[in-house]
Scaffold this motif. Structure first.
Motif, short mmCIF file in Angstrom:
data_model
loop_
_atom_site.label_atom_id
_atom_site.label_comp_id
_atom_site.label_asym_id
_atom_site.label_seq_id
_atom_site.Cartn_x
_atom_site.Cartn_y
_atom_site.Cartn_z
N GLN A 188 -8.71 -2.88 11.47
CA GLN A 188 -9.67 -2.08 10.78
C GLN A 188 -8.80 -1.07 9.62
N ARG A 189 -7.56 -0.76 10.07
CA ARG A 189 -6.73 0.05 9.19
C ARG A 189 -6.05 -0.90 8.20
N VAL A 190 -5.57 -2.26 8.54
CA VAL A 190 -4.69 -2.90 7.62
C VAL A 190 -5.69 -3.55 6.80
N LEU A 191 -6.92 -4.35 7.29
CA LEU A 191 -7.55 -5.36 6.65
C LEU A 191 -9.13 -4.56 6.22
N ASP A 192 -9.42 -3.60 6.74
CA ASP A 192 -10.81 -2.91 6.72
C ASP A 192 -11.54 -3.72 7.42
N TYR A 193 -11.36 -4.67 8.06
CA TYR A 193 -12.24 -5.46 8.98
C TYR A 193 -12.33 -5.14 10.29
N SER A 194 -13.48 -4.80 10.87
CA SER A 194 -13.50 -4.56 12.26
C SER A 194 -13.26 -5.82 13.25
N PRO A 195 -12.97 -5.68 14.37
CA PRO A 195 -12.49 -6.92 15.02
C PRO A 195 -13.52 -7.81 14.99
N ARG A 196 -14.98 -7.41 15.38
CA ARG A 196 -16.06 -8.17 15.56
C ARG A 196 -16.30 -8.94 14.40
N GLU A 197 -16.04 -8.58 13.23
CA GLU A 197 -16.14 -9.37 12.01
C GLU A 197 -15.12 -10.47 11.91
#
Length: 283
Positions: A188-197
């Motif tokens: 979330q911090r590095v890629l702005d993707y949540s793990p679920r995504e």
């Protein structure tokens, strides 16, 4: 002449019957020996479904913690199954009886000494339409060691996931199809993707086109057990469509977690100069 022919026929038939019985006795002795050999590791029980009584073998009695007897009522037999698993066991048995089919069930028993033992029972219902009787044959094996190993692996995986979840760097696991099987919240911090995504997505779909081939080669070498670890640098696409430079350690962790594990950190020294957008990369 007719009398002599009759005598010869009787002798031939007698020899055939004698040999047939001899072969049958040999087969019976062989089958009995095989059953005794198998019975050392597998228990057997014969169920009379007309009276709902169970006749367990000696090893079956040992597995269940029963006193060796000729017969047990079903309720007495069921009472040795751990209370948490009696309903499951009972449902499996009655489903097989109603469908005249097979069953398989895993359950826990507690013997007279209070020792817990995991068992796996399989069985099948046999119906004799002529005699209008039904039988259920059950085989049981001890799976305590298998369960203990599975529990140990689950605890190890949970411990590993807890540790990786709290890591500062980005951590991913890659399954045999090169899809993302686990990713920690750092995404979330590095890629702005949540793990679920990210879960279930092909890892190479996020990798810069110019880096995919050789990163794929690194993953393939680890998957083929040619190497156990590789240190790589590659660009990964963020949700903002920017390419982020990462330095990653790729490790073979199939033995521990059943996957390739990637520990990745941003490269701050080139982060400002080499942060490229997807649009400019495609241009």
């Amino acid at each position: 002449m007719y009398y002599l022919l009759s005598v010869i026929i009787l002798i031939v038939v007698g020899l055939m019957v004698y040999r047939s019985r001899r072969r049958a006795r040999a087969r019976s002795s062989y089958n009995l020996a095989m059953l005794r050999e198998i019975d050392r590791s597998v228990g057997f029980a014969e169920w009379d479904l007309s009276s709902f009584t169970v006749r367990p073998s000696e090893h079956q009695c040992w597995l269940y913690g029963l006193e060796p007897e000729l017969e047990y009522s079903y309720q007495d037999y069921l009472s040795f199954v751990h209370s948490d698993y009696r309903v499951r066991f009972d449902q499996a048995i009655h489903a097989a009886i109603s469908e005249q089919g097979e069953f398989e069930v895993e359950f826990l028993v507690v013997d007279r000494d209070g020792e817990e033992r995991w068992l796996q029972s399989t069985g099948q219902v046999f119906v004799d339409s002529r005699r209008r009787t039904a039988q259920l044959l059950e085989t049981t094996r001890d799976i305590t060691e298998i369960k203990a190993l599975q529990d140990a692996n689950r605890r190890q995986e949970m411990k590993w996931r807890t540790l990786m979840t709290n890591r500062v760097e980005l951590v991913l696991t890659i399954d045999h199809t090169w899809s993302i099987a686990f990713v920690n919240p750092t995404s979330q911090r590095v890629l702005d993707y949540s793990p679920r995504e990210l879960l279930g997505e092909p890892i190479l779909s996020f990798v810069h086109p110019q880096d995919r081939e050789w990163l794929g080669e690194s993953l393939d070498q680890i998957q083929q057990r040619q190497v156990t670890q590789s240190l790589v640098r590659f660009r990964l696409k963020a949700k903002s469509n920017d390419w982020l430079w990462l330095e990653a350690s790729i490790q073979d962790e199939y033995k521990n977690v059943g996957a390739i594990v990637v520990h990745a950190s941003e490269l701050p020294q080139i982060k400002q100069n080499c942060r490229e957008s997807v649009r400019s990369a495609q241009a």
